[in-house]
Design a protein around this motif. Sequence first.
Motif, mmCIF file in Angstrom:
data_model
loop_
_atom_site.group_PDB
_atom_site.id
_atom_site.type_symbol
_atom_site.label_atom_id
_atom_site.label_comp_id
_atom_site.label_asym_id
_atom_site.label_seq_id
_atom_site.Cartn_x
_atom_site.Cartn_y
_atom_site.Cartn_z
ATOM 1 N N PRO A 182 0.825 -1.223 0.000
ATOM 2 C CA PRO A 182 0.000 0.000 0.000
ATOM 3 C C PRO A 182 0.855 1.269 0.000
ATOM 4 N N MET A 183 2.048 1.203 0.542
ATOM 5 C CA MET A 183 2.917 2.378 0.591
ATOM 6 C C MET A 183 3.311 2.855 -0.806
ATOM 7 N N ALA A 184 3.305 1.941 -1.781
ATOM 8 C CA ALA A 184 3.674 2.318 -3.140
ATOM 9 C C ALA A 184 2.629 3.193 -3.801
ATOM 10 N N HIS A 185 1.453 3.317 -3.196
ATOM 11 C CA HIS A 185 0.342 4.055 -3.799
ATOM 12 C C HIS A 185 0.035 5.338 -3.033
ATOM 13 N N GLU A 186 0.939 5.763 -2.191
ATOM 14 C CA GLU A 186 0.736 7.001 -1.443
ATOM 15 C C GLU A 186 2.056 7.738 -1.301
ATOM 16 N N GLY A 187 1.970 9.032 -1.045
ATOM 17 C CA GLY A 187 3.163 9.841 -0.848
ATOM 18 C C GLY A 187 3.289 10.271 0.591
ATOM 19 N N GLU A 188 4.403 10.913 0.915
ATOM 20 C CA GLU A 188 4.630 11.408 2.277
ATOM 21 C C GLU A 188 5.264 12.785 2.223
ATOM 22 N N PHE A 189 4.789 13.678 3.085
ATOM 23 C CA PHE A 189 5.389 15.007 3.244
ATOM 24 C C PHE A 189 5.898 15.135 4.660
ATOM 25 N N ARG A 190 7.101 15.673 4.795
ATOM 26 C CA ARG A 190 7.678 15.844 6.130
ATOM 27 C C ARG A 190 8.504 17.113 6.193
ATOM 28 N N PHE A 191 8.543 17.716 7.381
ATOM 29 C CA PHE A 191 9.545 18.721 7.737
ATOM 30 C C PHE A 191 10.588 18.026 8.606
ATOM 31 N N SER A 192 11.822 18.468 8.526
ATOM 32 C CA SER A 192 12.861 17.883 9.373
ATOM 33 C C SER A 192 13.957 18.903 9.631
ATOM 34 N N ALA A 193 14.405 18.952 10.881
ATOM 35 C CA ALA A 193 15.568 19.765 11.249
ATOM 36 C C ALA A 193 16.728 18.881 11.682
ATOM 37 N N ARG A 194 16.595 17.557 11.494
ATOM 38 C CA ARG A 194 17.554 16.612 12.063
ATOM 39 C C ARG A 194 18.891 16.567 11.318
ATOM 40 N N GLN A 195 18.937 17.134 10.101
ATOM 41 C CA GLN A 195 20.205 17.152 9.402
ATOM 42 C C GLN A 195 21.090 18.316 9.854
ATOM 43 N N SER A 196 20.605 19.166 10.736
ATOM 44 C CA SER A 196 21.430 20.223 11.322
ATOM 45 C C SER A 196 22.701 19.607 11.883
ATOM 46 N N ARG A 197 23.784 20.342 11.814
ATOM 47 C CA ARG A 197 25.091 19.744 12.089
ATOM 48 C C ARG A 197 25.920 20.644 12.990
ATOM 49 N N ILE A 198 26.718 20.034 13.838
ATOM 50 C CA ILE A 198 27.696 20.759 14.638
ATOM 51 C C ILE A 198 29.072 20.154 14.373
ATOM 52 N N SER A 199 30.087 21.002 14.340
ATOM 53 C CA SER A 199 31.439 20.500 14.096
ATOM 54 C C SER A 199 32.445 21.431 14.742
ATOM 55 N N GLY A 200 33.635 20.921 14.937
ATOM 56 C CA GLY A 200 34.714 21.715 15.506
ATOM 57 C C GLY A 200 36.066 21.142 15.136
ATOM 58 N N LEU A 201 37.000 22.015 14.831
ATOM 59 C CA LEU A 201 38.359 21.616 14.466
ATOM 60 C C LEU A 201 39.343 22.269 15.426
ATOM 61 N N VAL A 202 40.213 21.472 16.022
ATOM 62 C CA VAL A 202 41.267 21.968 16.903
ATOM 63 C C VAL A 202 42.607 21.708 16.230
ATOM 64 N N THR A 203 43.451 22.738 16.150
ATOM 65 C CA THR A 203 44.789 22.580 15.578
ATOM 66 C C THR A 203 45.822 23.179 16.520
ATOM 67 N N ALA A 204 47.003 22.593 16.505
ATOM 68 C CA ALA A 204 48.109 23.092 17.318
ATOM 69 C C ALA A 204 49.415 22.792 16.605
ATOM 70 N N MET A 205 50.327 23.754 16.629
ATOM 71 C CA MET A 205 51.648 23.555 16.049
ATOM 72 C C MET A 205 52.612 23.158 17.159
ATOM 73 N N ILE A 206 53.083 21.917 17.105
ATOM 74 C CA ILE A 206 54.064 21.464 18.087
ATOM 75 C C ILE A 206 55.382 22.190 17.858
ATOM 76 N N ASP A 207 55.778 22.310 16.603
ATOM 77 C CA ASP A 207 56.852 23.192 16.188
ATOM 78 C C ASP A 207 56.545 23.596 14.749
ATOM 79 N N PRO A 208 57.379 24.409 14.092
ATOM 80 C CA PRO A 208 56.993 24.928 12.776
ATOM 81 C C PRO A 208 56.691 23.878 11.721
ATOM 82 N N SER A 209 57.067 22.609 11.922
ATOM 83 C CA SER A 209 56.796 21.602 10.901
ATOM 84 C C SER A 209 55.875 20.488 11.373
ATOM 85 N N LEU A 210 55.491 20.488 12.635
ATOM 86 C CA LEU A 210 54.648 19.419 13.175
ATOM 87 C C LEU A 210 53.316 19.991 13.640
#
Length: 525
Positions: A141-169
């Motif tokens: 029966p699902m093949a004969h009907e459609g669905e409409f949805r709102f969603s905020a679940r793809q919202s994303r959080i991220s963070g990058l931390v960097t540190a130079m141990i010395d000028p090349s590392l």
Amino acid sequence: MLRSCVGATIFCGLLTGSASAASDATDARLEALQKQIAAMQHEISALKRRPTGPVVNTSIGPGHQSRMARREEAVQGIPGSEGRSPAFLQAQALCEGPAIPLGHVCFTPGGFLELTGFYRNPNESADIGSNFGGIPFRNSPMAHEGEFRFSARQSRISGLVTAMIDPSLKVSAYGEADFLGAAVTSNNRETNSYVPRIRQLWAAFDDKDLGIQVLAGQAYTLMTTNLSGITATKEQTPLTIDAQFVPGFNWARMPQVRVVDNVAPGIWAAAALEASQTLVPGGAFVIPANVNLTNAGDPAGLNNSTTTYSVNQAPDVSAKLAFEPGWGHYEIKGIARWFNDRTIGRSYDDMGFGVGASATVPLIRDTLDLQLSGLFGRGIGRYGSSQLPDVALRADGSVVAIPMFQTLAGVIGHVYPGFDVYAYAGWEHAERTGALSLSGYGSPTLNDSGCDIEGATASTCQAESRDVKQITGGFWHDVYKGSYGRVAAGGQVSYTTRDAFRGLAGVDPSTHMVVGLASLRYYPF
């Protein structure tokens, strides 16, 4: 009178003595300062006579010499810098763009807030990620009907931390998460989507002198095409709003350890050990009672008891070469996999593999890009968006890898800054494999007589996917971009077909799906 004179004489003497003592102390301080000035002048003279350039310790390798030279140059002229790392002295200077100095490291926040609205026909009872390999046939029966949805679940959080141990590392740590996980959907098949849903979580160590990076944690597989070099967070993912991307796109996010080497200008090589997991057919597929191929997760062992886990005795091994000759980005890649099952008294093994290539070509500089990729082999279903199975079983219960291929073509047009349009066409194909029964894949003995009859039982629609194809297109437009972040609006339409193997009834079951999506995103950083 006499007493007054005597008192005055004593007072005068005290004043004279005090003045003499003060004068002696001043002379001592002046003499000390003169000595310090003389010492500083001597040191300056010695520095002027010193040879220009950093001192090189010839007892160590050239890479370490270069590293020590840059470190000495970085700290020269900074008072009190002796024996201290530039990371402690110049954290503010090392942070670029939106990066924020936090103590000795730089932190770059990221992510976005999104509201998506979409209409899908047929109904999959799915959120923002479509199930391309599970589009219902017309008996449902699902093949004969459609669905409409709102969603905020793809919202994303991220963070990058960097540190130079010395000028090349350099040390980096990156984390990225969204809200698309659910407890019963937690698994380690394609995205290791346990709750909370970690997309990526890794640390990397870069040695610029040697041109080597070592990364450990959860990241995109090496089978995913990169935008430049072989750089984590620089993957060339389709611009789609649909979280499952496009059939034919090669990807997975999994725990791994990888080594990347910049072997020459414009050439990179990488190898990785990636977490293994085997996809088995669903639906009509039956594992015989005496065969152990998958097992329910053990909650005491912190796995999900509502899903199954495969038997794997070795990690997937992947490798990649990337080239940038000056016009475009090109890759050659490969993967090796090992599958295992057991019958009573005997274990069976089979090997899977994949060989592929990709190219990103600027057809019109800064205006139109062409993207091509492909992967073919045996047992590579896990690395495609449609999630076709990796293995089936032979008549004797032994595991066998399924031959298949995955391919994708796309064009991206940069109409003007902040406005991009895109179109993709993808295809995933699997071959008949294994026993001519429910334990094989795509068997001609499957009953597919009821697939086109609404209300027919599942036992009369034992269809298994042979081909999944899609064409899709859309756009992204920056509504606002300025000091307060960026607001982007996007739209996408896709058309997907799912074709099954011909079964006992002599018909070729086929179904299709249309999805329209609209998105509004705010990027604060």
